[in-house]
Design a protein around this motif. Structure first.
Motif, PDB file in Angstrom:
ATOM      1  N   HIS A 115       0.833  -1.211   0.000  1.00  0.00           N
ATOM      2  CA  HIS A 115       0.000   0.000   0.000  1.00  0.00           C
ATOM      3  C   HIS A 115       0.872   1.267   0.000  1.00  0.00           C
ATOM      4  CE1 HIS A 115      -3.759   2.148   0.808  1.00  0.00           C
ATOM      5  NE2 HIS A 115      -3.082   2.877   1.677  1.00  0.00           N
ATOM      6  N   SER A 116       1.882   1.284   0.871  1.00  0.00           N
ATOM      7  CA  SER A 116       2.743   2.470   0.961  1.00  0.00           C
ATOM      8  C   SER A 116       3.525   2.672  -0.323  1.00  0.00           C
ATOM      9  CB  SER A 116       3.745   2.329   2.116  1.00  0.00           C
ATOM     10  OG  SER A 116       3.078   2.057   3.307  1.00  0.00           O
ATOM     11  N   ILE A 117       4.065   1.588  -0.850  1.00  0.00           N
ATOM     12  CA  ILE A 117       4.859   1.709  -2.074  1.00  0.00           C
ATOM     13  C   ILE A 117       3.987   2.221  -3.219  1.00  0.00           C
ATOM     14  CG2 ILE A 117       6.120   0.374  -3.830  1.00  0.00           C
ATOM     15  CD1 ILE A 117       7.326  -1.279  -1.549  1.00  0.00           C
ATOM     16  N   LEU A 118       2.783   1.704  -3.304  1.00  0.00           N
ATOM     17  CA  LEU A 118       1.887   2.155  -4.387  1.00  0.00           C
ATOM     18  C   LEU A 118       1.520   3.623  -4.247  1.00  0.00           C
ATOM     19  CD1 LEU A 118      -0.517  -0.862  -5.040  1.00  0.00           C
ATOM     20  CD2 LEU A 118       1.277   0.053  -6.523  1.00  0.00           C
ATOM     21  N   LYS A 119       1.562   4.128  -3.009  1.00  0.00           N
ATOM     22  CA  LYS A 119       1.283   5.551  -2.829  1.00  0.00           C
ATOM     23  C   LYS A 119       2.485   6.411  -3.231  1.00  0.00           C
ATOM     24  CE  LYS A 119      -1.245   6.855   0.962  1.00  0.00           C
ATOM     25  NZ  LYS A 119      -1.685   6.643   2.387  1.00  0.00           N
TER      26      LYS A 119
ATOM     27  N   LYS B  91       3.425   5.553  12.529  1.00  0.00           N
ATOM     28  CA  LYS B  91       3.341   6.254  11.240  1.00  0.00           C
ATOM     29  C   LYS B  91       3.499   5.327  10.043  1.00  0.00           C
ATOM     30  CE  LYS B  91       2.652  10.244  13.102  1.00  0.00           C
ATOM     31  NZ  LYS B  91       1.351  10.935  12.924  1.00  0.00           N
ATOM     32  N   GLY B  92       4.126   4.196  10.249  1.00  0.00           N
ATOM     33  CA  GLY B  92       4.170   3.204   9.182  1.00  0.00           C
ATOM     34  C   GLY B  92       5.396   3.293   8.290  1.00  0.00           C
ATOM     35  N   ILE B  93       5.397   2.398   7.325  1.00  0.00           N
ATOM     36  CA  ILE B  93       6.490   2.246   6.381  1.00  0.00           C
ATOM     37  C   ILE B  93       6.474   3.432   5.422  1.00  0.00           C
ATOM     38  CG2 ILE B  93       7.477   0.637   4.701  1.00  0.00           C
ATOM     39  CD1 ILE B  93       6.956  -0.437   7.531  1.00  0.00           C
ATOM     40  N   TYR B  94       7.617   3.905   5.036  1.00  0.00           N
ATOM     41  CA  TYR B  94       7.738   5.016   4.087  1.00  0.00           C
ATOM     42  C   TYR B  94       6.992   6.266   4.546  1.00  0.00           C
ATOM     43  CZ  TYR B  94       9.896   1.677   0.946  1.00  0.00           C
ATOM     44  OH  TYR B  94      10.733   0.743   0.409  1.00  0.00           O
ATOM     45  N   ALA B  95       6.973   6.481   5.865  1.00  0.00           N
ATOM     46  CA  ALA B  95       6.271   7.653   6.394  1.00  0.00           C
ATOM     47  C   ALA B  95       6.877   8.936   5.838  1.00  0.00           C
ATOM     48  CB  ALA B  95       6.326   7.653   7.915  1.00  0.00           C
ATOM     49  N   ASN B  96       8.194   8.976   5.713  1.00  0.00           N
ATOM     50  CA  ASN B  96       8.834  10.193   5.191  1.00  0.00           C
ATOM     51  C   ASN B  96       8.387  10.515   3.773  1.00  0.00           C
ATOM     52  OD1 ASN B  96      10.239  10.894   7.438  1.00  0.00           O
ATOM     53  ND2 ASN B  96      12.274  10.430   6.627  1.00  0.00           N
ATOM     54  N   GLU B  97       8.274   9.483   2.949  1.00  0.00           N
ATOM     55  CA  GLU B  97       7.884   9.696   1.566  1.00  0.00           C
ATOM     56  C   GLU B  97       6.436  10.180   1.484  1.00  0.00           C
ATOM     57  OE1 GLU B  97       9.763   7.339   2.599  1.00  0.00           O
ATOM     58  OE2 GLU B  97      11.397   6.984   1.195  1.00  0.00           O
ATOM     59  N   LEU B  98       5.652   9.852   2.494  1.00  0.00           N
ATOM     60  CA  LEU B  98       4.209  10.118   2.407  1.00  0.00           C
ATOM     61  C   LEU B  98       3.745  11.270   3.281  1.00  0.00           C
ATOM     62  CD1 LEU B  98       3.103   6.371   2.403  1.00  0.00           C
ATOM     63  CD2 LEU B  98       3.006   7.960   0.481  1.00  0.00           C
TER      64      LEU B  98
END
Lengths: 427, 427
Positions: A115-119, B91-98
């Motif tokens: 989900h995160s990667i797709l975002k 905050k989850g995975i890839y929080a910085n990117e999102l």
């Protein structure tokens, strides 16, 4: 003096009574000779594809020129750990933040990861590598099925998917859809596959110099073909681990002092655990990172149970070093690279003084070439260690059980979770 | 049925002859009573700050309203692992990117880490937390000295630095420069400090709901005050680990099946190793992650040496789930969250069938509240386990040796590396 493998801190001169003598090593000649001979016999029989692939023509691993903004690798275990390890080892920390080409790894069945990667990425601008030797790895398929549906919605073209596989559902799809497909040689086992198509095709597209990588492995291959244990770092490394395992060191810690090598420890963790952990034998690998883990694990290593052998990796040169300036403080005037390497030395000496056996691999620099050497040295060490322990380092039969149960659960052929209330505490 | 701790797979009914009986547990009442009593005595004597801080007024941890684009936390071990763990857990995975606010952690003396971060962030728009209980942690000072010089070059204002410390060079600088300073209570040990100013000040600025976090810990505190072991999950967890350690399970694996919990395992690794690893005692913690590590470590856990006890953490709900669609394949129609949780169950059953003791913590959801519960349950488990083993869980004397040697090397009072050529192999 160039790159070297140092084992003085497992010898009596340094370690004291817990250490080995030269006679201990000489006395094991029958074991090292046997391990060497059986490994070469396996090689001659064509079982050790990892020793063959490094002599392949690397031209075959290059893709048609493709210009994508994102790269996404989908795979599990040996199909992805090696790629991550080389990518981070070469490109460094925060490579995505600092480069135009951004690389993501999809290596779990956790939907939040996908989900995160797709975002973050745009699938229309993404080159996707789907890697699975069997072509049936369940997490890889689950992720790919979802990705495929999303790509169809977005109208992505088929030239953004590359399949690296020997068969299964994945290869079927690849053939039907006309994706580019790379084979994985039958005799290359997943965790030994980073220098085959598995690693080299994706790494090449990430602008890693795969020629230098393979060249390091080739040079190490020459060194690891030496029959004499005192001249062969892989055979010596295996022997030392074997001797100390027999003396109760059931845990092998790998502790580089460089952030870029952290994923090397995760790659090693699979190699050592899955190759050797069978028939009640094996040694538990532990991934550590200096200087960080001095503040987490060192107390245990120094003063806990005497069940560990530790291998340090030290690199002399760092990119973008800093001089520390603070008048009156003992750090003033030192470089950070000096600091971290003296922390390694301080830790090594403290462990040795406490009788904890430790080895060091010292490199002048970390780049594709030295990483190639390191990878191959560990692959050969593992092959030799398997022969010493009398296990087949190239299978992993036990993991099938959990897979079978999971499939039965998914197909509704096994009962779901049943909780025995008397052994539960609500929290 | 809500959140629970399950121990049926260490009991004879499930595990067979390797398992515990109810009599085994009842027969340890003197040990559990002693561990409980001594822990509460320590608490009464004011030694266990981690049990006190959760009842503090959390208002004190909020900063003046500050609007920075980047947050940088500088610290080592217990000064940073807990912050990273909660931040990623929430905050989850890839929080910085999102997210617009980007958070970085500087937790090593590797210059490449600092170099990369400085290339990504703009110090003029960065809020910096420097965390060190002693105020003398060498890596933290080295990083901070370089940062300070850079900030001066850029003309940064002083309100972008927050010091969290009890003393040392760091507090001196903070006082002289007029930085905002937060104290760390004397009786709060680093690895038990995440619910004190150490964690709560930075986490609050990262938009983590620290009230919910602490509230979870408070509710768990009530549960962990129960004197009866069969009602107290921390006391039971400690007892089970203690009993199996005495039966040769020298390794404790923590294996959540959720990416967001990976850093919880790194936090646990310090807590368990540094608290218990002393006087030759302790148990080696191993961080694993499902389903990923089924492709790396599971072969060893199932069929290697019988030296492990495994704890799973399973979370029922994931954010942004996907339905897998591929006609004719057994995955078709399943959600990815079902897949990963059935993989956990399949693994649990395979291990149990092989006689490998395993525990499960099952949560409906992972958020600040449940993470607070989990943190506190593990802190109490560790406190109880220390008393059972007869070690002081709240010091870490052995790590001073390596630090002393490193300082001598930096000050030129000890000889640098000397290599015994006969125990070196060039590579």
């Amino acid at each position: 003096m160039g790159d070297y493998f140092k084992y003085s801190n497992v010898m009596r001169e340094e370690l004291g009574s817990e250490g080995l003598s030269l006679e201990d090593i000489e006395g094991m000649r029958d074991v090292t000779d046997m391990a060497y001979r059986r490994t070469m016999e396996r090689y001659e029989r064509g079982e050790l594809g990892f020793m063959e692939v490094i002599y392949e023509d690397i031209e075959q691993y290059s893709l048609d020129d493709k210009d994508f903004k994102y790269i996404l690798v989908v795979g599990m275990g040996g199909s992805i750990l090696g790629i991550q390890m080389v990518y981070e080892g070469v490109k460094g920390i925060y490579a995505n933040e600092l480069s135009d080409k951004k690389v993501f790894f999809l290596d779990n069945s956790d939907p939040e990861l996908l989900h995160s990667i797709l975002k973050v990425i745009d699938l229309r601008e993404t080159l996707i590598f789907v890697v699975s030797k069997s072509g049936n790895t369940v997490e890889t398929l689950a992720n790919f099925f979802v990705l495929k549906e999303e790509m169809e919605k977005l109208g992505c073209k088929r030239d953004n998917v590359v399949i690296i596989s020997s068969g299964g559902v994945l290869k079927e799809i690849g053939e039907r859809e006309g994706y580019q497909i790379f084979d994985i040689p039958e005799n290359v086992v997943g965790r030994f596959s980073v220098l085959s198509s598995v690693g080299l095709v994706p790494l090449s597209s990430m602008d890693v110099d795969i020629e230098r990588l393979v060249s390091g492995a080739r040079d190490m291959d020459k060194i690891c073909r030496r029959e004499d244990v005192v001249k062969n770092p892989a055979l010596m490394n295996a022997l030392i681990h074997y001797l100390f395992l027999n003396r109760g060191k059931s845990i092998s810690v790998l502790m580089p002092y460089m952030e870029r090598l952290y994923r090397f420890t995760l790659w090693y963790r699979q190699l050592w655990a899955e190759s050797l952990g069978k028939d009640g034998k094996g040694q538990t690998p532990v991934a550590a990172l200096g200087a960080k883990d001095q503040h987490s694990q060192l107390q245990l290593y120094l003063d806990g149970p005497r069940d560990k052998i530790i291998t340090f990796i030290k690199v002399k040169r760092f990119r973008g070093d800093f001089t520390i300036r603070y008048r009156g403080h003992y750090l003033d005037g030192h470089n950070m690279s000096q600091l971290i390497n003296l922390q390694q030395l301080g830790t090594e000496r403290a462990l040795t003084a406490r009788g904890v056996p430790n080895l060091s691999i010292v490199l002048e620099d970390l780049d594709e070439y030295t990483l190639g050497k390191l990878i191959y040295m560990y692959e050969m060490t593992t092959a030799f260690m398997g022969e010493m322990l009398g296990v087949n380092a190239f299978d992993q039969p036990a993991v099938e059980e959990g897979k079978r149960i999971t499939r039965e659960l998914l197909e509704g052929r096994a009962k779901g979770e049943e909780v025995l209330e008397e052994y539960v505490i609500k929290i």
